[in-house]
Design a protein around this motif. Structure first.
Motif, PDB file in Angstrom:
ATOM      1  N   LEU A   1       6.947  -6.202  17.021  1.00  0.00           N
ATOM      2  CA  LEU A   1       6.931  -4.771  17.328  1.00  0.00           C
ATOM      3  C   LEU A   1       7.902  -3.955  16.492  1.00  0.00           C
ATOM      4  CD1 LEU A   1       5.983  -2.400  19.050  1.00  0.00           C
ATOM      5  CD2 LEU A   1       7.671  -3.068  20.774  1.00  0.00           C
ATOM      6  N   GLN A   2       9.164  -4.368  16.414  1.00  0.00           N
ATOM      7  CA  GLN A   2      10.164  -3.549  15.737  1.00  0.00           C
ATOM      8  C   GLN A   2       9.826  -3.331  14.265  1.00  0.00           C
ATOM      9  OE1 GLN A   2      14.201  -4.870  16.276  1.00  0.00           O
ATOM     10  NE2 GLN A   2      15.035  -3.476  14.748  1.00  0.00           N
ATOM     11  N   ALA A   3       9.445  -4.399  13.583  1.00  0.00           N
ATOM     12  CA  ALA A   3       9.119  -4.278  12.156  1.00  0.00           C
ATOM     13  C   ALA A   3       7.901  -3.396  11.953  1.00  0.00           C
ATOM     14  CB  ALA A   3       8.897  -5.651  11.550  1.00  0.00           C
ATOM     15  N   CYS A   4       6.917  -3.479  12.866  1.00  0.00           N
ATOM     16  CA  CYS A   4       5.718  -2.644  12.752  1.00  0.00           C
ATOM     17  C   CYS A   4       6.040  -1.189  13.036  1.00  0.00           C
ATOM     18  CB  CYS A   4       4.632  -3.146  13.700  1.00  0.00           C
ATOM     19  SG  CYS A   4       3.914  -4.739  13.224  1.00  0.00           S
ATOM     20  N   GLU A   5       6.917  -0.926  14.001  1.00  0.00           N
ATOM     21  CA  GLU A   5       7.310   0.452  14.301  1.00  0.00           C
ATOM     22  C   GLU A   5       8.089   1.053  13.146  1.00  0.00           C
ATOM     23  OE1 GLU A   5       7.473   0.773  19.153  1.00  0.00           O
ATOM     24  OE2 GLU A   5       9.294   0.171  18.095  1.00  0.00           O
ATOM     25  N   GLU A   6       8.865   0.245  12.456  1.00  0.00           N
ATOM     26  CA  GLU A   6       9.619   0.755  11.312  1.00  0.00           C
ATOM     27  C   GLU A   6       8.691   1.239  10.205  1.00  0.00           C
ATOM     28  OE1 GLU A   6      12.162  -2.476  10.254  1.00  0.00           O
ATOM     29  OE2 GLU A   6      13.584  -2.115  11.902  1.00  0.00           O
ATOM     30  N   LEU A   7       7.498   0.651  10.091  1.00  0.00           N
ATOM     31  CA  LEU A   7       6.521   1.110   9.103  1.00  0.00           C
ATOM     32  C   LEU A   7       6.059   2.538   9.398  1.00  0.00           C
ATOM     33  CD1 LEU A   7       4.259  -2.060   8.746  1.00  0.00           C
ATOM     34  CD2 LEU A   7       5.885  -1.190   7.054  1.00  0.00           C
ATOM     35  N   LEU A   8       6.015   2.912  10.681  1.00  0.00           N
ATOM     36  CA  LEU A   8       5.562   4.260  11.039  1.00  0.00           C
ATOM     37  C   LEU A   8       6.459   5.328  10.476  1.00  0.00           C
ATOM     38  CD1 LEU A   8       4.617   3.666  14.793  1.00  0.00           C
ATOM     39  CD2 LEU A   8       3.121   3.531  12.784  1.00  0.00           C
ATOM     40  N   ASP A   9       7.715   4.995  10.241  1.00  0.00           N
ATOM     41  CA  ASP A   9       8.674   5.963   9.723  1.00  0.00           C
ATOM     42  C   ASP A   9       8.762   5.926   8.206  1.00  0.00           C
ATOM     43  OD1 ASP A   9       9.351   6.640  12.346  1.00  0.00           O
ATOM     44  OD2 ASP A   9      10.818   5.010  12.474  1.00  0.00           O
ATOM     45  N   SER A  10       7.935   5.095   7.584  1.00  0.00           N
ATOM     46  CA  SER A  10       8.003   4.966   6.113  1.00  0.00           C
ATOM     47  C   SER A  10       7.485   6.236   5.433  1.00  0.00           C
ATOM     48  CB  SER A  10       7.146   3.771   5.658  1.00  0.00           C
ATOM     49  OG  SER A  10       7.642   2.579   6.233  1.00  0.00           O
TER      50      SER A  10
ATOM     51  N   GLY B   1       0.815  -1.209   0.000  1.00  0.00           N
ATOM     52  CA  GLY B   1       0.000   0.000   0.000  1.00  0.00           C
ATOM     53  C   GLY B   1       0.846   1.255   0.000  1.00  0.00           C
ATOM     54  N   HIS B   2       1.939   1.224   0.749  1.00  0.00           N
ATOM     55  CA  HIS B   2       2.822   2.390   0.798  1.00  0.00           C
ATOM     56  C   HIS B   2       3.443   2.670  -0.562  1.00  0.00           C
ATOM     57  CE1 HIS B   2       6.546   4.650   2.066  1.00  0.00           C
ATOM     58  NE2 HIS B   2       5.588   5.316   2.673  1.00  0.00           N
ATOM     59  N   ALA B   3       3.736   1.628  -1.322  1.00  0.00           N
ATOM     60  CA  ALA B   3       4.293   1.802  -2.663  1.00  0.00           C
ATOM     61  C   ALA B   3       3.307   2.492  -3.586  1.00  0.00           C
ATOM     62  CB  ALA B   3       4.693   0.439  -3.231  1.00  0.00           C
ATOM     63  N   LEU B   4       2.003   2.440  -3.228  1.00  0.00           N
ATOM     64  CA  LEU B   4       0.968   3.109  -4.021  1.00  0.00           C
ATOM     65  C   LEU B   4       0.611   4.476  -3.449  1.00  0.00           C
ATOM     66  CD1 LEU B   4      -1.424   0.066  -4.613  1.00  0.00           C
ATOM     67  CD2 LEU B   4       0.230   1.042  -6.215  1.00  0.00           C
ATOM     68  N   GLY B   5       1.366   4.943  -2.469  1.00  0.00           N
ATOM     69  CA  GLY B   5       1.124   6.260  -1.889  1.00  0.00           C
ATOM     70  C   GLY B   5       0.235   6.266  -0.673  1.00  0.00           C
ATOM     71  N   MET B   6      -0.069   5.091  -0.135  1.00  0.00           N
ATOM     72  CA  MET B   6      -0.934   5.006   1.043  1.00  0.00           C
ATOM     73  C   MET B   6      -0.096   5.013   2.321  1.00  0.00           C
ATOM     74  SD  MET B   6      -3.768   4.735  -0.606  1.00  0.00           S
ATOM     75  CE  MET B   6      -4.242   4.292  -2.277  1.00  0.00           C
ATOM     76  N   ASP B   7      -0.778   5.216   3.452  1.00  0.00           N
ATOM     77  CA  ASP B   7      -0.106   5.047   4.731  1.00  0.00           C
ATOM     78  C   ASP B   7       0.314   3.586   4.875  1.00  0.00           C
ATOM     79  OD1 ASP B   7      -0.522   7.673   5.288  1.00  0.00           O
ATOM     80  OD2 ASP B   7      -1.973   7.360   6.910  1.00  0.00           O
ATOM     81  N   ALA B   8       1.455   3.363   5.484  1.00  0.00           N
ATOM     82  CA  ALA B   8       2.002   2.008   5.599  1.00  0.00           C
ATOM     83  C   ALA B   8       1.356   1.272   6.767  1.00  0.00           C
ATOM     84  CB  ALA B   8       3.513   2.061   5.763  1.00  0.00           C
ATOM     85  N   VAL B   9       0.127   0.834   6.562  1.00  0.00           N
ATOM     86  CA  VAL B   9      -0.608   0.059   7.568  1.00  0.00           C
ATOM     87  C   VAL B   9      -1.227  -1.145   6.876  1.00  0.00           C
ATOM     88  CG1 VAL B   9      -2.424   0.057   9.313  1.00  0.00           C
ATOM     89  CG2 VAL B   9      -1.155   2.154   8.850  1.00  0.00           C
ATOM     90  N   GLY B  10      -1.039  -2.310   7.449  1.00  0.00           N
ATOM     91  CA  GLY B  10      -1.600  -3.524   6.878  1.00  0.00           C
ATOM     92  C   GLY B  10      -2.399  -4.297   7.901  1.00  0.00           C
ATOM     93  N   ALA B  11      -3.349  -5.085   7.421  1.00  0.00           N
ATOM     94  CA  ALA B  11      -4.212  -5.864   8.308  1.00  0.00           C
ATOM     95  C   ALA B  11      -4.515  -7.221   7.686  1.00  0.00           C
ATOM     96  CB  ALA B  11      -5.509  -5.107   8.583  1.00  0.00           C
ATOM     97  N   VAL B  12      -4.678  -8.204   8.544  1.00  0.00           N
ATOM     98  CA  VAL B  12      -5.007  -9.562   8.119  1.00  0.00           C
ATOM     99  C   VAL B  12      -6.051 -10.115   9.074  1.00  0.00           C
ATOM    100  CG1 VAL B  12      -4.144 -11.924   7.864  1.00  0.00           C
ATOM    101  CG2 VAL B  12      -2.725 -10.011   7.138  1.00  0.00           C
ATOM    102  N   ILE B  13      -7.085 -10.743   8.548  1.00  0.00           N
ATOM    103  CA  ILE B  13      -8.077 -11.425   9.374  1.00  0.00           C
ATOM    104  C   ILE B  13      -7.962 -12.917   9.109  1.00  0.00           C
ATOM    105  CG2 ILE B  13     -10.549 -11.826   9.727  1.00  0.00           C
ATOM    106  CD1 ILE B  13     -10.984  -8.839   9.432  1.00  0.00           C
TER     107      ILE B  13
END
Length: 351
Positions: free
Chosen positions: A342-351, A181-193
Motif C-alpha cells: 500500500l505505502q509504495a503504491c500510494e507514493e506513486l499517486l504523488d509522483s 512510464g512516469h519518466a516518459l510523462g505518463m501517469d504513474a500507474v503500473g500493472a502486471v498479469i
C-alpha cells in the motif's frame, strides 16, 4: 521462482495488509427490525408456544431468526424469551406498549407460559460474514453459514507469508513499470498479469495515454499485451520498453513483435484448440492503483481470475465508488483484494 528480497528494497511483506473487497451485502452493517418478544415463564410450554406463534405470526422472511433465545439477564426468573411478532404486525397503541392480549388476538391461542411483551431489535437479513454475525448476535440469535475463506480474508489470514512475499514481488514489478512510464510523462500507474499456476509473468504495462491513445490505461495495455501473447492484440507499444509480454514457453520472452510474425502461433480459436486460456482466464492482475470502470469492465470481459491493487482511487470501480465485480447480472465475476504494498503504491499517486 522465489521472490527476490533485493527487488523489495528492504520492504517487509508483513508491513502491509491485504483485505478482500466484498459486496455491499457482505460489508454493510446489520439492519435491524423492531419486534415484540415475551418471557417464557414456564419452560415446559416452550414447544407448544413456538408452534402456535409460528401459525399466528409465521415470519416467512425471517427464516434466519431463531425464535427462542436464552434470557440475557441471568438474574431474571424466566430462562427463555421468544419472538412473538414484528412491531409492524400490530396496530399502533398511541405511544403505549401493547399488552400480551393485544398481540395474541386469536381466540384459539393459549397464552399459558408467556409473560408480558417487550420491544427488541432483530436482524432483518441473515449474516453473510462473521463480523455481521457477531454484530447480529448482540441483538438476537441467528443462523449463520460461515464462508471460512471470507473469514480468513477479513482477518488477513487467507494468504501465507510465502504467498504474500510473491504478491509483493509482483506488485514491485508493477511499481517499477509505473516509474518507467512516469519518466516518459505518463501517469504513474503500473500493472502486471501473472499466471498463478506457473508463476509466469504474462504481461507488464504502464499508463500509455499521453501521446498514444486516450484509452491506454495501464490495465487496458496489460490486457492487450496478454492478447499479443496469444497471437492477437490491437496496438503497438514499441515506444514503451517497459511494456512487454511473454509467450507460454517461459524460456522465450518477447517484448515487441509484429502480429504478423505470430500468425501461426495461436489466435482466438487456435488458442483454445492449443489449450491456451481465453485472454486472462485463470490469470491474476496486480495493479498499483484501483481500476476505473472502463478497466474493470475490460477485466470482466477478459475473464480475469483475481485482482490485487495497492492504492484506492476516488473514482475506483472495485471498491471505492463502484463494485463492478459484485454486479450480479454480469456473466463473469472475480475476486478483488486491496492494500498490496500500500505505502509504495500510494507514493506513486504523488509522483
Amino acid at each position: 521462482m522465489e521472490p527476490d528480497p533485493k527487488r523489495r528494497k528492504g520492504m517487509e511483506y508483513d508491513s502491509w495488509d491485504i483485505l478482500p473487497v466484498l459486496s455491499d451485502e457482505q460489508s454493510q452493517d446489520t439492519k435491524l427490525l423492531d419486534a415484540y418478544a415475551a418471557p417464557i415463564t414456564e419452560k415446559r410450554e416452550t414447544s407448544r408456544l413456538v408452534k402456535e406463534l409460528s401459525v399466528l405470526y409465521p415470519l416467512p422472511d425471517l427464516q434466519h431468526i431463531k425464535r427462542v433465545r436464552a434470557c440475557k439477564d441471568k438474574t431474571a426468573p424466566h430462562p427463555l424469551e421468544v419472538i412473538v411478532c414484528l412491531a409492524g404486525d400490530v396496530p399502533e397503541q398511541e405511544g403505549k406498549r401493547p399488552a400480551l392480549a393485544d398481540l395474541l388476538c386469536s381466540k384459539t391461542f393459549d397464552p399459558r407460559g408467556l409473560g408480558e411483551p417487550f420491544l427488541v431489535q432483530i436482524p432483518a437479513s441473515p449474516p453473510l460474514t462473521r463480523p455481521q454475525f457477531e454484530q447480529a448476535s448482540k441483538h438476537w440469535p441467528t443462523s449463520f453459514h460461515e464462508d471460512k475463506q471470507v473469514t480468513s480474508a477479513l482477518r488477513g489470514q487467507l494468504f501465507s507469508s510465502r504467498e504474500k512475499a510473491k504478491m509483493q514481488d509482483h506488485m514491485m514489478t508493477a511499481i517499477e513499470a509505473a516509474r518507467s512510464g512516469h519518466a516518459l510523462g505518463m501517469d504513474a500507474v503500473g500493472a502486471v498479469i501473472v499466471d498463478p499456476q506457473s508463476g509466469r509473468t504474462v504481461a507488464v504495462a504502464h499508463d500509455c495515454r499521453r501521446g498514444s491513445h486516450s484509452l491506454h490505461h495501464a490495465v487496458m495495455v496489460c490486457i492487450d499485451l496478454v492478447a499479443y501473447s496469444q497471437g492477437g492484440g490491437a496496438y503497438q507499444y514499441e515506444k514503451y520498453p517497459a511494456c512487454s509480454y511473454s509467450l507460454p514457453d517461459p524460456q522465450v520472452t518477447l517484448g515487441h513483435v509484429d502480429v504478423s510474425a505470430l500468425e501461426n502461433h495461436c489466435c482466438s480459436d487456435k488458442a483454445r484448440e492449443s489449450g491456451q486460456p481465453y485472454i486472462c482466464t485463470g490469470y491474476d492482475l496486480y495493479v498499483t492503483r484501483e481500476p476505473c470502470v472502463m478497466c474493470a469492465m475490460a477485466l470482466v470481459h477478459s475473464r480475469i481470475n483475481r485482482v490485487f491493487y495497492g492504492a484506492a482511487s476516488a473514482d475506483g470501480a472495485l471498491g471505492s465508488k463502484y463494485k463492478i465485480h459484485c454486479q450480479k447480472d454480469l456473466n463473469h465475476h472475480f475476486e478483488v483484494y486491496k492494500g498490496v504494498v500500500l505505502q509504495a503504491c500510494e507514493e506513486l499517486l504523488d509522483s
